[in-house]
Design a protein around this motif. Structure first.
Motif, PDB file in Angstrom:
ATOM      1  N   TRP A  47      33.311  17.940  30.073  1.00  0.00           N
ATOM      2  CA  TRP A  47      32.651  19.156  30.579  1.00  0.00           C
ATOM      3  C   TRP A  47      32.906  19.333  32.071  1.00  0.00           C
ATOM      4  N   GLY A  48      33.020  18.184  32.754  1.00  0.00           N
ATOM      5  CA  GLY A  48      33.348  18.257  34.177  1.00  0.00           C
ATOM      6  C   GLY A  48      34.714  18.866  34.404  1.00  0.00           C
ATOM      7  N   LYS A  49      35.657  18.511  33.500  1.00  0.00           N
ATOM      8  CA  LYS A  49      37.004  19.078  33.596  1.00  0.00           C
ATOM      9  C   LYS A  49      36.986  20.585  33.342  1.00  0.00           C
ATOM     10  N   ILE A  50      36.138  21.004  32.389  1.00  0.00           N
ATOM     11  CA  ILE A  50      36.024  22.451  32.110  1.00  0.00           C
ATOM     12  C   ILE A  50      35.487  23.181  33.338  1.00  0.00           C
ATOM     13  N   LYS A  51      34.439  22.594  33.963  1.00  0.00           N
ATOM     14  CA  LYS A  51      33.870  23.197  35.172  1.00  0.00           C
ATOM     15  C   LYS A  51      34.905  23.240  36.295  1.00  0.00           C
ATOM     16  N   GLU A  52      35.664  22.145  36.390  1.00  0.00           N
ATOM     17  CA  GLU A  52      36.705  22.072  37.416  1.00  0.00           C
ATOM     18  C   GLU A  52      37.771  23.132  37.174  1.00  0.00           C
ATOM     19  N   PHE A  53      38.126  23.317  35.881  1.00  0.00           N
ATOM     20  CA  PHE A  53      39.113  24.333  35.513  1.00  0.00           C
ATOM     21  C   PHE A  53      38.604  25.723  35.878  1.00  0.00           C
ATOM     22  N   GLU A  54      37.326  25.960  35.610  1.00  0.00           N
ATOM     23  CA  GLU A  54      36.729  27.264  35.944  1.00  0.00           C
ATOM     24  C   GLU A  54      36.766  27.521  37.443  1.00  0.00           C
ATOM     25  N   LYS A  55      36.501  26.462  38.224  1.00  0.00           N
ATOM     26  CA  LYS A  55      36.509  26.620  39.682  1.00  0.00           C
ATOM     27  C   LYS A  55      37.903  26.919  40.221  1.00  0.00           C
ATOM     28  N   SER A  56      38.907  26.267  39.625  1.00  0.00           N
ATOM     29  CA  SER A  56      40.272  26.431  40.132  1.00  0.00           C
ATOM     30  C   SER A  56      41.013  27.612  39.495  1.00  0.00           C
ATOM     31  N   HIS A  57      40.445  28.198  38.424  1.00  0.00           N
ATOM     32  CA  HIS A  57      41.069  29.349  37.750  1.00  0.00           C
ATOM     33  C   HIS A  57      40.037  30.455  37.528  1.00  0.00           C
ATOM     34  N   LYS A  58      39.372  30.836  38.618  1.00  0.00           N
ATOM     35  CA  LYS A  58      38.276  31.805  38.508  1.00  0.00           C
ATOM     36  C   LYS A  58      38.734  33.132  37.917  1.00  0.00           C
ATOM     37  N   ARG A  59      39.860  33.639  38.398  1.00  0.00           N
ATOM     38  CA  ARG A  59      40.341  34.937  37.940  1.00  0.00           C
ATOM     39  C   ARG A  59      40.692  34.908  36.447  1.00  0.00           C
ATOM     40  N   LEU A  60      41.371  33.847  36.030  1.00  0.00           N
ATOM     41  CA  LEU A  60      41.749  33.712  34.617  1.00  0.00           C
ATOM     42  C   LEU A  60      40.511  33.650  33.727  1.00  0.00           C
ATOM     43  N   CYS A  61      39.527  32.847  34.116  1.00  0.00           N
ATOM     44  CA  CYS A  61      38.296  32.731  33.326  1.00  0.00           C
ATOM     45  C   CYS A  61      37.546  34.055  33.286  1.00  0.00           C
TER      46      CYS A  61
ATOM     47  N   ILE B 171      38.905  37.037  33.465  1.00  0.00           N
ATOM     48  CA  ILE B 171      39.657  37.917  32.555  1.00  0.00           C
ATOM     49  C   ILE B 171      39.370  37.554  31.098  1.00  0.00           C
ATOM     50  N   VAL B 172      39.290  36.261  30.811  1.00  0.00           N
ATOM     51  CA  VAL B 172      38.979  35.818  29.440  1.00  0.00           C
ATOM     52  C   VAL B 172      37.596  36.323  29.034  1.00  0.00           C
ATOM     53  N   ARG B 173      36.611  36.181  29.936  1.00  0.00           N
ATOM     54  CA  ARG B 173      35.260  36.684  29.640  1.00  0.00           C
ATOM     55  C   ARG B 173      35.271  38.199  29.443  1.00  0.00           C
ATOM     56  N   PHE B 174      36.049  38.883  30.284  1.00  0.00           N
ATOM     57  CA  PHE B 174      36.155  40.340  30.177  1.00  0.00           C
ATOM     58  C   PHE B 174      36.734  40.742  28.823  1.00  0.00           C
ATOM     59  N   VAL B 175      37.772  40.030  28.387  1.00  0.00           N
ATOM     60  CA  VAL B 175      38.405  40.333  27.098  1.00  0.00           C
ATOM     61  C   VAL B 175      37.435  40.070  25.944  1.00  0.00           C
ATOM     62  N   ILE B 176      36.662  38.987  26.033  1.00  0.00           N
ATOM     63  CA  ILE B 176      35.680  38.678  24.989  1.00  0.00           C
ATOM     64  C   ILE B 176      34.642  39.790  24.883  1.00  0.00           C
ATOM     65  N   VAL B 177      34.073  40.165  26.031  1.00  0.00           N
ATOM     66  CA  VAL B 177      33.062  41.228  26.033  1.00  0.00           C
ATOM     67  C   VAL B 177      33.685  42.556  25.624  1.00  0.00           C
ATOM     68  N   GLY B 178      34.899  42.813  26.133  1.00  0.00           N
ATOM     69  CA  GLY B 178      35.596  44.042  25.755  1.00  0.00           C
ATOM     70  C   GLY B 178      35.878  44.100  24.263  1.00  0.00           C
TER      71      GLY B 178
ATOM     72  N   ILE C 220      25.805  40.375  33.558  1.00  0.00           N
ATOM     73  CA  ILE C 220      25.224  39.075  33.242  1.00  0.00           C
ATOM     74  C   ILE C 220      26.279  37.979  33.094  1.00  0.00           C
ATOM     75  N   PHE C 221      27.403  38.304  32.471  1.00  0.00           N
ATOM     76  CA  PHE C 221      28.316  37.273  31.980  1.00  0.00           C
ATOM     77  C   PHE C 221      29.738  37.329  32.552  1.00  0.00           C
ATOM     78  N   VAL C 222      30.303  38.515  32.695  1.00  0.00           N
ATOM     79  CA  VAL C 222      31.744  38.621  32.968  1.00  0.00           C
ATOM     80  C   VAL C 222      32.102  38.304  34.416  1.00  0.00           C
ATOM     81  N   TYR C 223      31.555  39.083  35.349  1.00  0.00           N
ATOM     82  CA  TYR C 223      32.005  39.007  36.747  1.00  0.00           C
ATOM     83  C   TYR C 223      31.149  38.035  37.551  1.00  0.00           C
TER      84      TYR C 223
END
Length: 200
Positions: free
Chosen positions: A38-52, A54-61, A124-127
């Protein structure tokens, strides 16, 4: 004899305790692995904010699109029930073409319902950067940009369905992708942007 028996019992007891400790050690190691995962996932989110984002945006979209299409399906069915023996025939197995007014009203109604859903989850979730999204100005701007998206969508539906005679659902999917890109870029530029004053 009694001492030998006692020593054997102690050895057996020690072995059992070592086995229990070893098992607990394994559990701790697996627990640490889980935490580091889970730490790696959090680390990935921190280092790939824009990608994450966009993924959230696509899910909600994607969810908003399903709601949009469901509402449009209901409208098409209500306007032209004779075309659809069963409700699911709105999407597959129709016996004719829906009227233009039905497709336009269905597009508009689906848009409005999905707009409310999309706004709430965007905040709430995307941005991550909320910008001015929670202000009256942000809500109005969100609505205005979305209306522009609706006009693009409806114009594309008219062009694809009425002028080019493309199936209404194929046209809908194409226009959904076009408006999806427009929505992300316009909202990121004008609503969900970094507040530089706060960073300073």
């Amino acid at each position: 004899m009694g001492n030998v028996s006692k020593e054997k019992d102690e050895v057996i007891e020690n072995e059992k305790q070592e086995e229990v400790s070893e098992n607990l050690g394994k559990q701790n190691v697996s627990g640490e692995t889980k935490l580091s995962f889970w730490g790696k996932i959090k680390e990935f989110e921190k280092s790939h904010k824009r990608l994450c984002e966009i993924v959230r945006f696509v899910i909600v979209g994607g969810l908003a699109t399903l709601i949009d299409m469901l509402v449009m399906g209901v409208i098409l069915y209500l306007f032209n029930p004779s075309l659809y023996p069963k409700f699911y025939n709105v999407w597959v197995g129709k016996v004719g073409n829906p009227s233009t007014i039905a497709t336009v009203v269905g597009t508009g109604a689906g848009f409005v319902v999905s707009l409310v859903f999309n706004y709430l989850l965007s905040v709430i979730f995307v941005y991550e950067d909320k910008g001015n999204s929670k202000t009256v100005k942000g809500v109005v701007l969100f609505a205005v940009l979305s209306v522009i998206g609706l006009l693009i969508n409806m114009g594309g539906m008219w062009l694809g369905y009425d002028v080019c005679h493309i199936n209404e659902w194929i046209t809908k999917i194409i226009m959904t992708l076009v408006v999806l890109v427009y929505n992300y870029v316009s909202r990121k530029l004008f609503i969900f942007k970094k507040d530089n004053k706060k960073q300073d």
